[in-house]
Design a protein around this motif. Structure first.
Motif, mmCIF file in Angstrom:
data_model
loop_
_atom_site.group_PDB
_atom_site.id
_atom_site.type_symbol
_atom_site.label_atom_id
_atom_site.label_comp_id
_atom_site.label_asym_id
_atom_site.label_seq_id
_atom_site.Cartn_x
_atom_site.Cartn_y
_atom_site.Cartn_z
ATOM 1 N N ILE A 305 0.837 -1.193 0.000
ATOM 2 C CA ILE A 305 0.000 0.000 0.000
ATOM 3 C C ILE A 305 0.874 1.246 0.000
ATOM 4 O O ILE A 305 1.870 1.326 0.732
ATOM 5 C CB ILE A 305 -0.971 0.015 1.198
ATOM 6 N N ALA A 306 0.530 2.191 -0.845
ATOM 7 C CA ALA A 306 1.248 3.469 -0.895
ATOM 8 C C ALA A 306 0.641 4.413 0.141
ATOM 9 O O ALA A 306 -0.576 4.614 0.177
ATOM 10 C CB ALA A 306 1.150 4.083 -2.285
ATOM 11 N N VAL A 307 1.491 4.979 0.982
ATOM 12 C CA VAL A 307 1.049 5.891 2.036
ATOM 13 C C VAL A 307 1.828 7.198 1.920
ATOM 14 O O VAL A 307 3.062 7.184 1.863
ATOM 15 C CB VAL A 307 1.261 5.272 3.434
ATOM 16 N N ALA A 308 1.105 8.289 1.872
ATOM 17 C CA ALA A 308 1.737 9.611 1.822
ATOM 18 C C ALA A 308 1.910 10.121 3.247
ATOM 19 O O ALA A 308 0.931 10.466 3.911
ATOM 20 C CB ALA A 308 0.887 10.571 0.995
ATOM 21 N N LEU A 309 3.147 10.189 3.729
ATOM 22 C CA LEU A 309 3.402 10.566 5.123
ATOM 23 C C LEU A 309 3.448 12.069 5.345
ATOM 24 O O LEU A 309 3.471 12.519 6.497
ATOM 25 C CB LEU A 309 4.723 9.943 5.597
ATOM 26 N N THR A 310 3.487 12.847 4.282
ATOM 27 C CA THR A 310 3.524 14.303 4.462
ATOM 28 C C THR A 310 2.382 14.987 3.720
ATOM 29 O O THR A 310 2.473 16.152 3.355
ATOM 30 C CB THR A 310 4.871 14.879 3.980
ATOM 31 N N ASP A 311 1.300 14.278 3.500
ATOM 32 C CA ASP A 311 0.159 14.773 2.734
ATOM 33 C C ASP A 311 -1.092 14.375 3.519
ATOM 34 O O ASP A 311 -1.398 13.192 3.631
ATOM 35 C CB ASP A 311 0.197 14.124 1.345
ATOM 36 N N GLU A 349 4.266 13.271 14.640
ATOM 37 C CA GLU A 349 3.241 12.457 15.297
ATOM 38 C C GLU A 349 2.052 12.215 14.371
ATOM 39 O O GLU A 349 1.476 11.123 14.345
ATOM 40 C CB GLU A 349 2.793 13.139 16.579
ATOM 41 N N LEU A 350 1.677 13.237 13.593
ATOM 42 C CA LEU A 350 0.560 13.064 12.664
ATOM 43 C C LEU A 350 0.927 12.067 11.563
ATOM 44 O O LEU A 350 0.110 11.220 11.178
ATOM 45 C CB LEU A 350 0.162 14.417 12.068
ATOM 46 N N SER A 351 2.158 12.158 11.064
ATOM 47 C CA SER A 351 2.608 11.209 10.036
ATOM 48 C C SER A 351 2.640 9.790 10.579
ATOM 49 O O SER A 351 2.241 8.834 9.895
ATOM 50 C CB SER A 351 3.997 11.605 9.534
ATOM 51 N N ALA A 352 3.118 9.638 11.805
ATOM 52 C CA ALA A 352 3.123 8.314 12.416
ATOM 53 C C ALA A 352 1.703 7.776 12.555
ATOM 54 O O ALA A 352 1.451 6.577 12.367
ATOM 55 C CB ALA A 352 3.809 8.375 13.774
ATOM 56 N N ALA A 353 0.753 8.653 12.858
ATOM 57 C CA ALA A 353 -0.645 8.239 12.974
ATOM 58 C C ALA A 353 -1.193 7.751 11.629
ATOM 59 O O ALA A 353 -1.981 6.798 11.577
ATOM 60 C CB ALA A 353 -1.487 9.394 13.510
ATOM 61 N N VAL A 354 -0.798 8.410 10.546
ATOM 62 C CA VAL A 354 -1.224 7.969 9.213
ATOM 63 C C VAL A 354 -0.727 6.558 8.941
ATOM 64 O O VAL A 354 -1.479 5.674 8.494
ATOM 65 C CB VAL A 354 -0.697 8.937 8.123
#
Length: 752
Positions: A305-311, A349-354
């Motif tokens: 799965i592709a995950v955008a960590l800064t979007d 923290e938000l990126s880790a949550a994604v």
């Protein structure tokens, strides 16, 4: 509307049969004889065979029935009497009959992807081991055997030989290992003409065919605006989601091809409710993706799965310092502001949550792809990122930051020019630091349901390639996107040797169809063949195609499947084999001319008209220019016409069973020729308007509208799948209606 006769039909989990093959004329006396002897062939699986091997055995039985009239089911032991030939499915580990047939040391040394077709004897009876180094390799071995019996696999189904002859086992043993171990197919993406519009009923038959072509990975490429990652964090929840960048596609009474949409009022994914009820929309989206993952696993594919960590979805803006809207279609998400520190706790923290949300939502994920933003915006902290990465990994021992930036300024022929190349380098340094921080410093996956998931890193700017072996952690992989189209990558193919492949498996994004060129027919087989040679010679692990429409991609997909296992495969050899099997030998040369002409036009569009039919609102009105249509587009129109003429010649010579294959190409090419004629008329109308000759402008605009209608009708006439329906909806909304509106404006002005 042309009657579109398919050479095959699709049923999930069922061997696809040609009507003619099942007819009395196709079976013939020889096959009828073998049908009487069906009990003489026995398919044997292990008593505790893995589920995938059980499926492989069932598939083998279906091919025996459809090809030879042999009606058998899998057995867990060979009969002591009565069997003429034993087909032993599995490996020495999973099937005792295989061990007994081959004896000690008889099982060849193969990897987990190795295929084994090996003859043997059991109690004086002939036997064939159909197995592999893993259950999925055993499934591929079954499909390899069926290919040797004359079956060919297309994206929409199987093509069976008209005269399969008598049942036989191969005369030669075969032990096969892939040349390229990572053969990934990408789904979801964006835009209605691709798999973003597929329900599970659309996915299953395509995944079945990809398994037969021995693709072994599926990438689920998600975007933050879609309902698939339902982020909830620090009391904030998503409240909104959509499809295809929120560009809605209404189906109205005046929609050309209204009949292909049933009673729908809007083109939409059939498995998703209206997005106005977000909780239901998100829940349905997650069910769909989990169903896709489960079916892919049932066909032996790993899932990524592709995950955008800064979007991020815009609801989470209050958690970030000075976020900015993303530079992407319709600005539907937010990214860190340019001055955001690279180790900002809130952003981290938000990126880790994604990441945790993705891994907690979906079971069975094998990989996470860490995607780079297409347009880099978080760039101001690149020097700090470089220093941090250098302190940790010593990247300056490979090359200096100044050298990296200087190399980016020399990048030629890149969309956006050297300024964009430099921005990519800066943004990718920030992203690489940030990925490392999230995964290795914060250990974001440690407490998830899948703490052992593997990561695939987007390599980003090519100037950074030599640094990656120091940054990317062991056990990870890389996926590279050098440029939008294959011809452009071929121009800069020298950079491919800079990817570290020995310790970090590397794959290259292969563009089968570019979304910028959009809805025009495209073939990129020749360029991809050149790149395949390169990645094989440099020791890359494999490839990951990107495309949207799938109906005209069989030649390219068949080449990639064959070249993944055979170094001597060429586009022409694969094309000849496919056309001969589907349409008959008499029209091979004409269809190869179709492919050559379409590929030549594709290369021209890659260089001269990269955004000609990007499927977004109003794209056609970019052609409303007071100048003649470009010489390149005039040449492209001639190329498509030559291809159309060749396809029509092929149709006259084609076997009845192959008419659907040829007719699809004819419809696609009629669409292309008519639409380029419409574009030519738009240029003439714009010139007339510029010269204040309204009657002539109206006449040419009416001509353009009529040609656009004919183009869409040509595509309607060959509608085969959800991609085609999505394309037709886009063409109505983004091509036909804007021309109609412009014509109305001209007439209103003339009446004043």
């Amino acid at each position: 509307m042309r009657t579109f006769s398919l050479p095959y039909t699709v049923a999930a989990g069922v061997v696809v049969l040609l009507a003619l093959v099942l007819g009395t004329g196709a079976m013939g006396a020889e096959s009828a004889k073998t049908a009487d002897a069906g009990s003489s062939v026995v398919v044997v699986i292990g008593k505790d065979a893995p589920k995938l091997e059980q499926f492989a055995a069932a598939e083998l039985c279906k091919y025996l029935k459809s090809l030879y009239g042999i009606d058998v089911g899998p057995a867990t032991a060979a009969p002591k009497t009565g069997a003429g030939t034993l087909l032993l499915v599995g490996s020495a580990e999973t099937n005792a009959a295989v061990r007994a047939a081959l004896g000690a040391g008889g099982w060849p040394s193969v990897s987990d992807q190795g295929i084994v077709l090996k003859r043997a004897e059991v109690d004086g009876k002939p036997a064939l081991v159909v197995g592999g180094g893993s259950p999925r390799a055993t499934l591929w071995a079954v499909y390899e055997l069926a290919e040797r019996w004359g079956v060919r696999y297309l994206i929409h189904g199987d093509v069976l030989p008209k005269t399969p002859g008598a049942f036989r086992v191969p005369e030669q043993d075969a032990v096969m290992e892939p040349v390229l171990r990572a053969r990934q197919w990408r789904v979801i993406n964006d835009f209605a003409n691709g798999s973003e519009g597929w329900g599970i009923a659309d996915y299953r038959p395509v995944l079945d065919q990809l398994a037969k072509l021995k693709f072994n990975r599926l990438m689920l490429y998600t975007w933050p605006y879609q309902p698939y990652i339902d982020l909830k964090y620090k009391g904030i929840e998503r409240k909104w989601g959509t499809l295809w960048w929120n560009n809605r596609l209404p189906i109205r009474s005046d929609t050309i091809g209204r009949e292909v949409f049933g009673d729908a009022k809007e083109f939409w994914n059939p498995d998703l409710p209206d997005s106005s009820d977000y909780p239901k929309f998100a829940a349905a989206g997650q069910r769909l993706l989990q169903n896709v993952i489960d079916h892919a696993h049932e066909r032996g594919m790993e899932c990524n799965i592709a995950v955008a960590l800064t979007d991020f979805p815009p609801e989470f803006a209050p958690l970030l310092k000075n976020p900015q809207k993303i530079h992407q279609l319709n600005e539907l998400s937010i990214v860190p502001g340019p001055e955001t520190p690279i180790d900002d706790p809130a952003t981290s923290e938000l990126s880790a949550a994604v990441l945790k949300t993705a891994l907690s939502t979906y079971s069975g994920l094998d990989y996470v792809f860490l995607a780079m933003p297409e347009h880099r915006q978080w760039v101001a902290q690149y020097e700090q990122a470089w220093k941090a990465l250098d302190a940790k990994y010593g990247i300056s021992k490979v090359r200096s930051l100044d050298e990296v930036l200087a190399a980016a300024r020399q990048r030629k022929d890149y969309p956006g020019g050297p300024d964009r190349a430099v921005m990519e380098v800066k943004g990718d340094l920030v992203s690489l630091y940030f990925f490392d921080h999230i995964i290795n410093d914060l250990h974001a996956v440690k407490d998830t349901r899948n703490p052992n998931v593997k990561f695939i890193y987007a390599t980003g700017a090519e100037e950074i390639y030599p640094l990656l072996s120091r940054i990317v952690p062991g056990g990870s992989e890389t996926l590279s996107f050098v440029d939008y189209t294959p011809a452009r990558v071929v121009r800069r193919r020298g950079v491919l040797k800079n990817i570290p492949c020995e310790d970090v498996p590397a794959s290259l994004i292969f563009t089968i169809e570019d979304d910028n060129i959009g809805l025009f027919p495209q073939l990129t087989t020749g360029s991809l063949a050149e790149l395949t040679k390169d990645i094989v010679s440099y020791g890359w692990a494999g490839f990951s195609p990107r495309c949207w429409l799938i109906g005209d991609k069989d030649p390219c997909v068949a080449y990639l499947a064959e070249a993944s296992w055979h170094r001597d495969a060429t586009p022409e050899s694969v094309d000849r084999d496919q056309v001969r099997a589907v349409c008959g030998p008499q029209c091979v040369d004409d269809m190869l001319e179709v492919f050559r002409e379409v590929e030549a036009v594709t290369v021209s569009l890659e260089w001269h008209n990269l955004s000609i039919l990007f499927p977004v609102p109003g794209i056609i009105m970019h052609q409303w220019r007071a100048a003649p249509m470009s010489a390149e587009l005039v040449a492209n129109r001639k190329g498509y016409q030559k291809a159309l003429d060749a396809a029509r010649r092929a149709r006259v010579k084609c076997d009845k069973a192959g008419l659907g294959y040829v007719d699809y190409w004819i419809g696609r090419l009629e669409f292309a020729v008519n639409l380029l004629d419409a574009i030519d008329a738009l240029h003439r109308a714009a010139m007339a308007e510029h010269e204040k000759d309204r009657p002539r402008a109206i006449r040419h605009a009416e001509e353009a509208l009529g040609l656009a209608k004919r183009a869409i009708e040509a595509h309607v006439g060959i509608t085969r799948d959800q991609c085609d329906r999505g394309a037709i909806a886009q063409l109505n909304e983004y091509v036909y209606r804007p021309i109609k509106v412009k014509l109305g404006e001209l007439k209103k002005q003339a009446a004043q």
